[in-house]
Design a protein around this motif. Structure first.
Motif, PDB file in Angstrom:
ATOM      1  N   LEU A   8      73.440  25.735  78.669  1.00  0.00           N
ATOM      2  CA  LEU A   8      73.191  25.356  77.281  1.00  0.00           C
ATOM      3  C   LEU A   8      72.355  24.085  77.210  1.00  0.00           C
ATOM      4  N   GLN A   9      72.703  23.104  78.023  1.00  0.00           N
ATOM      5  CA  GLN A   9      71.947  21.846  78.057  1.00  0.00           C
ATOM      6  C   GLN A   9      70.499  22.094  78.483  1.00  0.00           C
ATOM      7  N   ALA A  10      70.310  22.954  79.465  1.00  0.00           N
ATOM      8  CA  ALA A  10      68.958  23.282  79.935  1.00  0.00           C
ATOM      9  C   ALA A  10      68.173  24.001  78.846  1.00  0.00           C
ATOM     10  N   ASP A  11      68.838  24.905  78.122  1.00  0.00           N
ATOM     11  CA  ASP A  11      68.192  25.638  77.032  1.00  0.00           C
ATOM     12  C   ASP A  11      67.746  24.672  75.926  1.00  0.00           C
ATOM     13  N   ILE A  12      68.610  23.757  75.569  1.00  0.00           N
ATOM     14  CA  ILE A  12      68.262  22.756  74.554  1.00  0.00           C
ATOM     15  C   ILE A  12      67.091  21.913  75.030  1.00  0.00           C
ATOM     16  N   SER A  13      67.142  21.498  76.268  1.00  0.00           N
ATOM     17  CA  SER A  13      66.058  20.695  76.842  1.00  0.00           C
ATOM     18  C   SER A  13      64.736  21.458  76.797  1.00  0.00           C
ATOM     19  N   PHE A  14      64.780  22.733  77.138  1.00  0.00           N
ATOM     20  CA  PHE A  14      63.579  23.568  77.118  1.00  0.00           C
ATOM     21  C   PHE A  14      62.960  23.592  75.723  1.00  0.00           C
ATOM     22  N   HIS A  15      63.776  23.881  74.723  1.00  0.00           N
ATOM     23  CA  HIS A  15      63.262  23.974  73.354  1.00  0.00           C
ATOM     24  C   HIS A  15      62.769  22.621  72.833  1.00  0.00           C
ATOM     25  N   LEU A  16      63.503  21.565  73.128  1.00  0.00           N
ATOM     26  CA  LEU A  16      63.077  20.236  72.684  1.00  0.00           C
ATOM     27  C   LEU A  16      61.765  19.814  73.348  1.00  0.00           C
ATOM     28  N   ASN A  17      61.608  20.171  74.600  1.00  0.00           N
ATOM     29  CA  ASN A  17      60.361  19.829  75.284  1.00  0.00           C
ATOM     30  C   ASN A  17      59.170  20.608  74.730  1.00  0.00           C
ATOM     31  N   ILE A  18      59.402  21.818  74.284  1.00  0.00           N
ATOM     32  CA  ILE A  18      58.326  22.560  73.618  1.00  0.00           C
ATOM     33  C   ILE A  18      57.967  21.870  72.299  1.00  0.00           C
ATOM     34  N   VAL A  19      58.978  21.466  71.548  1.00  0.00           N
ATOM     35  CA  VAL A  19      58.724  20.756  70.289  1.00  0.00           C
ATOM     36  C   VAL A  19      57.925  19.481  70.564  1.00  0.00           C
ATOM     37  N   ARG A  20      58.345  18.728  71.555  1.00  0.00           N
ATOM     38  CA  ARG A  20      57.623  17.488  71.885  1.00  0.00           C
ATOM     39  C   ARG A  20      56.189  17.779  72.320  1.00  0.00           C
ATOM     40  N   ALA A  21      55.994  18.891  73.034  1.00  0.00           N
ATOM     41  CA  ALA A  21      54.658  19.251  73.514  1.00  0.00           C
ATOM     42  C   ALA A  21      53.737  19.693  72.375  1.00  0.00           C
ATOM     43  N   SER A  22      54.315  20.007  71.223  1.00  0.00           N
ATOM     44  CA  SER A  22      53.487  20.379  70.069  1.00  0.00           C
ATOM     45  C   SER A  22      52.744  19.160  69.522  1.00  0.00           C
ATOM     46  N   HIS A  23      53.291  17.981  69.803  1.00  0.00           N
ATOM     47  CA  HIS A  23      52.731  16.715  69.331  1.00  0.00           C
ATOM     48  C   HIS A  23      52.601  16.683  67.806  1.00  0.00           C
ATOM     49  N   ASN A  24      53.522  17.372  67.140  1.00  0.00           N
ATOM     50  CA  ASN A  24      53.589  17.352  65.682  1.00  0.00           C
ATOM     51  C   ASN A  24      54.732  16.415  65.316  1.00  0.00           C
ATOM     52  N   SER A  25      54.421  15.297  64.703  1.00  0.00           N
ATOM     53  CA  SER A  25      55.424  14.258  64.459  1.00  0.00           C
ATOM     54  C   SER A  25      56.553  14.736  63.541  1.00  0.00           C
ATOM     55  N   ILE A  26      56.274  15.639  62.634  1.00  0.00           N
ATOM     56  CA  ILE A  26      57.336  16.119  61.741  1.00  0.00           C
ATOM     57  C   ILE A  26      58.352  16.948  62.515  1.00  0.00           C
ATOM     58  N   TYR A  27      57.883  17.855  63.357  1.00  0.00           N
ATOM     59  CA  TYR A  27      58.807  18.642  64.180  1.00  0.00           C
ATOM     60  C   TYR A  27      59.600  17.734  65.115  1.00  0.00           C
ATOM     61  N   ILE A  28      58.918  16.772  65.693  1.00  0.00           N
ATOM     62  CA  ILE A  28      59.554  15.880  66.664  1.00  0.00           C
ATOM     63  C   ILE A  28      60.641  15.039  65.994  1.00  0.00           C
ATOM     64  N   LYS A  29      60.377  14.520  64.793  1.00  0.00           N
ATOM     65  CA  LYS A  29      61.380  13.707  64.086  1.00  0.00           C
ATOM     66  C   LYS A  29      62.602  14.518  63.721  1.00  0.00           C
ATOM     67  N   ARG A  30      62.457  15.801  63.446  1.00  0.00           N
ATOM     68  CA  ARG A  30      63.577  16.675  63.099  1.00  0.00           C
ATOM     69  C   ARG A  30      64.335  17.135  64.330  1.00  0.00           C
ATOM     70  N   ASN A  31      63.745  16.974  65.498  1.00  0.00           N
ATOM     71  CA  ASN A  31      64.352  17.409  66.760  1.00  0.00           C
ATOM     72  C   ASN A  31      64.194  16.301  67.789  1.00  0.00           C
ATOM     73  N   PRO A  32      64.932  15.206  67.623  1.00  0.00           N
ATOM     74  CA  PRO A  32      64.723  14.047  68.517  1.00  0.00           C
ATOM     75  C   PRO A  32      64.983  14.343  69.982  1.00  0.00           C
TER      76      PRO A  32
END
Length: 156
Positions: free
Chosen positions: A132-156
Motif C-alpha cells: 500500500l505504501q509503495a502504491d501511494i508512493s507510485f501515484h504521488l510520484n506521478i503527480v509530482r512528475a506532472s509539475h502541476n502545482s495544483i495537483y501537487i498541493k492537493r497531493n503533498p
C-alpha cells in the motif's frame, strides 16, 4: 414535530416502549396547537411509529421505528456507495491527466522516483502494508512528475 420525534428515536433519546409526553405537553414543547399535535400523532400512528392507547398515552413502537432507522441507514449507504464510484471516476480522470503531463514534463529524477516505487511494489507482493505504501508512493510520484502545482498541493 413528526420529524423531531423520529430524529429523537434515531439519536437514542427515545427508545421502543417510551411514552411520549401528553398532547398538552407536546403542544407546549413544540409551540403548536393541540390540534396540530393530534394530527402529528395520527400521522405517526398511521406510519406505524407509535401506538396510541386510550387513557394511557402514546408509545414508541419497536418494529416500525427500527425499520425507519434501517431505511435511513440503507439510504445513507447507497449515497456513500454512489459517492465512492463518483470519486473513483474523478480519480481516474485526474490520474490520466497527471500521467499525460508527467510523460511530457518528468525529469530524470522524477522517473527514478517512479521506478523506485515500482520496485518497492514488486518487492512487497506478500506484505500488504508495504504494498500500500509503495502504491501511494507510485501515484504521488506521478503527480509530482506532472509539475502541476495544483495537483501537487492537493497531493503533498
Amino acid at each position: 414535530m413528526v420529524d423531531q420525534i423520529q430524529e429523537n428515536y434515531l439519536n437514542g433519546e427515545l427508545k421502543p416502549g417510551d411514552k411520549l409526553p401528553t398532547e398538552r405537553e407536546l403542544a407546549s414543547l413544540f409551540n403548536i396547537s393541540r390540534t396540530s399535535v393530534r394530527e402529528a400523532l395520527r400521522k405517526l400512528k398511521i406510519d406505524g411509529f407509535i401506538e396510541i392507547k386510550q387513557g394511557s398515552g402514546s408509545f414508541i413502537k419497536l418494529a416500525h421505528i427500527r425499520k425507519a432507522g434501517d431505511e435511513l441507514s440503507s439510504s445513507i449507504l447507497d449515497a456513500e456507495i454512489n459517492l465512492i464510484y463518483e470519486m473513483l471516476d474523478l480519480r481516474r480522470v485526474l490520474e490520466v491527466e497527471c500521467v499525460h503531463l508527467a510523460s511530457q514534463k518528468a525529469s530524470s529524477e522524477d522517473l527514478a522516483r517512479i521506478r523506485e516505487a515500482l520496485q518497492m511494489m514488486n518487492q512487497a507482493k506478500d506484505d500488504e502494508a508495504s504494498g500500500l505504501q509503495a502504491d501511494i508512493s507510485f501515484h504521488l510520484n506521478i503527480v509530482r512528475a506532472s509539475h502541476n502545482s495544483i495537483y501537487i498541493k492537493r497531493n503533498p
